[in-house]
Design an enzyme around this catalytic site. Structure first.
Site, short mmCIF file in Angstrom:
data_model
loop_
_atom_site.label_atom_id
_atom_site.label_comp_id
_atom_site.label_asym_id
_atom_site.label_seq_id
_atom_site.Cartn_x
_atom_site.Cartn_y
_atom_site.Cartn_z
CB VAL A 11 -0.96 -0.01 1.22
CG1 VAL A 11 -1.55 1.37 1.46
CG2 VAL A 11 -2.07 -1.01 0.98
CG PHE A 152 -11.33 1.21 -0.54
CD1 PHE A 152 -12.08 0.38 0.28
CD2 PHE A 152 -11.32 2.57 -0.26
CE1 PHE A 152 -12.80 0.89 1.36
CE2 PHE A 152 -12.03 3.09 0.81
CZ PHE A 152 -12.78 2.25 1.62
CG LEU A 153 -4.07 -0.43 -3.06
CD1 LEU A 153 -3.46 -1.81 -3.09
CD2 LEU A 153 -2.99 0.62 -3.28
CD GLU A 155 -1.28 -7.68 -2.13
OE1 GLU A 155 -1.05 -8.84 -2.50
OE2 GLU A 155 -1.22 -7.33 -0.94
CG LEU A 253 -21.38 -12.87 -6.92
CD1 LEU A 253 -22.64 -12.49 -7.70
CD2 LEU A 253 -21.77 -13.52 -5.59
CB ALA A 255 -17.59 -21.04 -6.79
N GLY A 256 -14.57 -20.79 -5.54
CA GLY A 256 -13.18 -21.23 -5.59
C GLY A 256 -12.75 -21.86 -4.29
CB CYS A 263 -7.12 -7.31 2.85
SG CYS A 263 -5.80 -6.12 2.52
P1 NAD Z 1 3.28 -4.59 4.14
O1 NAD Z 1 3.56 -5.55 5.22
O2 NAD Z 1 3.50 -4.96 2.72
O3 NAD Z 1 4.11 -3.24 4.40
C1 NAD Z 1 4.23 -2.60 5.62
C2 NAD Z 1 5.60 -1.93 5.68
O4 NAD Z 1 5.66 -1.08 6.82
C3 NAD Z 1 6.77 -2.91 5.84
O5 NAD Z 1 7.68 -2.70 4.78
C4 NAD Z 1 7.39 -2.53 7.19
O6 NAD Z 1 8.79 -2.69 7.21
C5 NAD Z 1 6.98 -1.07 7.31
N1 NAD Z 1 6.98 -0.52 8.67
C6 NAD Z 1 6.40 -1.02 9.79
N2 NAD Z 1 6.59 -0.18 10.83
C7 NAD Z 1 7.28 0.88 10.36
C8 NAD Z 1 7.77 2.09 10.95
N3 NAD Z 1 7.56 2.39 12.22
N4 NAD Z 1 8.46 2.94 10.16
C9 NAD Z 1 8.68 2.68 8.86
N5 NAD Z 1 8.22 1.56 8.24
C10 NAD Z 1 7.53 0.67 8.99
O7 NAD Z 1 1.77 -4.14 4.37
P2 NAD Z 1 0.66 -3.74 3.26
O8 NAD Z 1 0.15 -4.96 2.58
O9 NAD Z 1 1.17 -2.61 2.45
O10 NAD Z 1 -0.51 -3.21 4.21
C11 NAD Z 1 -0.40 -2.01 4.93
C12 NAD Z 1 -1.78 -1.65 5.47
O11 NAD Z 1 -2.68 -1.38 4.40
C13 NAD Z 1 -2.44 -2.76 6.29
O12 NAD Z 1 -3.17 -2.18 7.34
C14 NAD Z 1 -3.38 -3.42 5.30
O13 NAD Z 1 -4.48 -4.03 5.92
C15 NAD Z 1 -3.82 -2.23 4.48
N6 NAD Z 1 -4.25 -2.56 3.12
C16 NAD Z 1 -3.55 -3.48 2.39
C17 NAD Z 1 -3.94 -3.76 1.07
C18 NAD Z 1 -3.18 -4.77 0.25
O14 NAD Z 1 -3.70 -5.15 -0.80
N7 NAD Z 1 -2.02 -5.21 0.67
C19 NAD Z 1 -5.04 -3.08 0.52
C20 NAD Z 1 -5.71 -2.13 1.28
C21 NAD Z 1 -5.31 -1.87 2.58
#
Ligand code: NAD
Length: 437
Positions: A11, A152-153, A155, A253, A255-256, A263
């Site tokens: 994110v 809301f993106l 991956e 929708l 199935a899998g 998330c």
């Molecule tokens: P991630 O684990 O890929 O990345 C988190 C990063 O934060 C890591 O690189 C970590 O080293 C760094 N970090 C942690 N503490 C830190 C600090 N104090 N200072 C600097 N860097 C620090 O996580 P993500 O998948 O990007 O998800 C992040 C948030 O976004 C989560 O809450 C997740 O639920 C939400 N989110 C994720 C997605 C997704 O598709 N991955 C989509 C929407 C929302």
């Protein structure tokens, strides 16, 4: 406008890069120095289509940089985004907010002048209040607002999701913070993206409610698929038949093998726990979690059944281990349930994934990792498709049959047509669709 993005994961890196593409000056911060070093060398720490080019372009044009020095980035920033992980807390299912609160303390120590602190991480209701309290306690003099702006993106399509979202949600009643947020998202406003301003608490809940609703759709169609199998109906036609109703919608929708990823599993769990603690249990959500957990476990049994009731001493070829295509993310992937269960039942597993094998190797021991799609199948007793990468959608059936010891194909993503597969001579197994008689 200067932005500091704390957390350079899926994110943070995508959001930071896209803001820089919007013309904002962005510094992405991560405490993982190896990640920062890679990024400085132009190497992406994650696989996300199109990200390397967009990062390179914005670095070249001087709007995007990377550092492990949070303090320097925050000092200059008008808005500081917290985009750190919020995984499931070990033992109790709640969101682990320690990374968010640590970041808040570090931001508090570095802030200089009026700063908007934005939680982009998915966080339970009340987290913004706690972030505000932490900062206020450390810096009673500081001028700041704490805003919720959930992401809301998805991956795999993260860049277009960020630059063309269905909506942007901004939780704050502070006019000054609203102005900063509006300026940051101005390019989206120009393309008429709905921007919903609401309270911080409501914004925090919107994110969980959205993810939980989508997870509910998936578990619903998975249960309907089970019913289809018993009555000889076709779940894909059922999904189409209901999805064409605008009130229901076509998406989510399919199935899998059950939902996975970084998330849905953790967010459904966190919402269920928060709600139960508050005394308003969300029984639908609790059931969705239960259905999904059992479903992932049931998938290996399908493979075992397709192999005549036992996989002991057999070799199973697996295509795809990531939780979905176009990502290397292995978090809570169904493969993490399926592969070990096949191994525990005596199977040797050969597997291939175009992008996720580096991540998967540490999580799935004793798997024979292969270099390509067809190599996986050499001498295997059955082929299982777990992730629907595009390159698995057009297999050369004759080649597959020649490589497999028996033409058993378990398609957990319904990417092939049952009639065609049976005609091609496969013992074909899919989800919720009848086979020709
Ligand atoms: P991630 O684990 O890929 O990345 C988190 C990063 O934060 C890591 O690189 C970590 O080293 C760094 N970090 C942690 N503490 C830190 C600090 N104090 N200072 C600097 N860097 C620090 O996580 P993500 O998948 O990007 O998800 C992040 C948030 O976004 C989560 O809450 C997740 O639920 C939400 N989110 C994720 C997605 C997704 O598709 N991955 C989509 C929407 C929302």
């Amino acid at each position: 406008m200067h932005v500091a993005m704390i957390g350079t994961g899926y994110v943070g890196l995508v959001s930071g890069t896209c803001f820089s593409e919007f013309g904002v000056d962005v510094v992405c911060v991560d405490k993982d120095r190896a990640k920062i070093e890679k990024l400085e060398q132009g190497v992406m720490p994650i696989y996300e289509p199109g990200l390397d080019d967009l990062v390179a372009k914005n670095v070249r044009e001087g709007r995007l940089s990377f550092t492990a020095d949070l303090s320097r980035a925050v000092k200059k920033a008008d808005a500081v985004f917290i985009a750190v992980g919020t995984p499931t807390r070990r033992g109790d299912g709640h969101a682990d907010l320690s990374y968010v609160y640590t970041a808040a303390k570090e931001i508090a120590a570095a802030m200089d002048g009026y700063t908007v602190v934005v939680t982009k991480s998915t966080v339970p209701v009340g987290t913004g209040d706690e972030v505000e309290r932490i900062i206020r306690e450390a810096r009673p003099d500081a001028q700041f607002d704490v805003v919720s702006n959930p992401e809301f993106l998805r991956e795999g399509s993260a860049i277009s999701d960020f630059t063309h979202p269905d909506r942007v949600v901004i939780g704050t009643h502070s006019p000054r913070a609203q102005e900063v947020m509006r300026a940051l998202y101005r390019p989206l406003h120009l393309i008429e993206t709905p921007i919903l301003f609401t309270s911080r608490t409501t914004s925090e809940l919107i994110k969980y409610a959205a993810n939980t609703f989508l997870a509910t759709k998936i578990s619903f169609i998975n249960e309907v698929a089970d019913l289809c199998e018993k009555v000889g109906a076709d779940v894909q036609d059922v999904a189409k038949g209901i999805g064409l109703d605008g009130r229901i919608g076509k998406k989510f929708l399919h199935a899998g093998p059950g939902y996975g990823g970084s998330c849905f599993p953790k967010d459904t769990l966190a919402l269920a726990h928060t709600a139960r603690d508050i005394g308003v249990p969300l029984r639908i959500v609790e059931t969705v979690i239960d259905i999904n957990t059992k479903r992932k476990k049931a998938m290996a049994e399908r493979v075992i059944a397709a192999c005549g009731g036992s996989v002991a001493g057999k070799t199973i070829a697996v295509l795809g281990v990531a939780f979905k295509p176009n990502t290397d993310d292995m978090r809570d992937s169904p493969s993490l349930d399926i592969l070990p269960q096949l191994q525990a039942n005596g199977a040797t597993v050969r597997a291939y994934d175009p992008e996720a094998m580096r991540e998967a190797k540490a999580l799935l021991p004793d798997v024979v990792w292969c270099d390509g799609t067809y190599e996986t199948m050499e001498g295997a007793d059955a082929l299982v498709i777990i992730t629907e990468w595009n390159q698995f959608r057009g297999l050369d059936f004759e080649r597959v049959k020649a490589l497999l010891r028996a033409p058993v194909l378990v398609d957990l993503r319904n990417i092939y047509n049952p009639d065609e597969m049976v005609r091609a001579g496969f013992d074909y197994h899919c989800i919720g669709r009848p086979l020709p008689l």
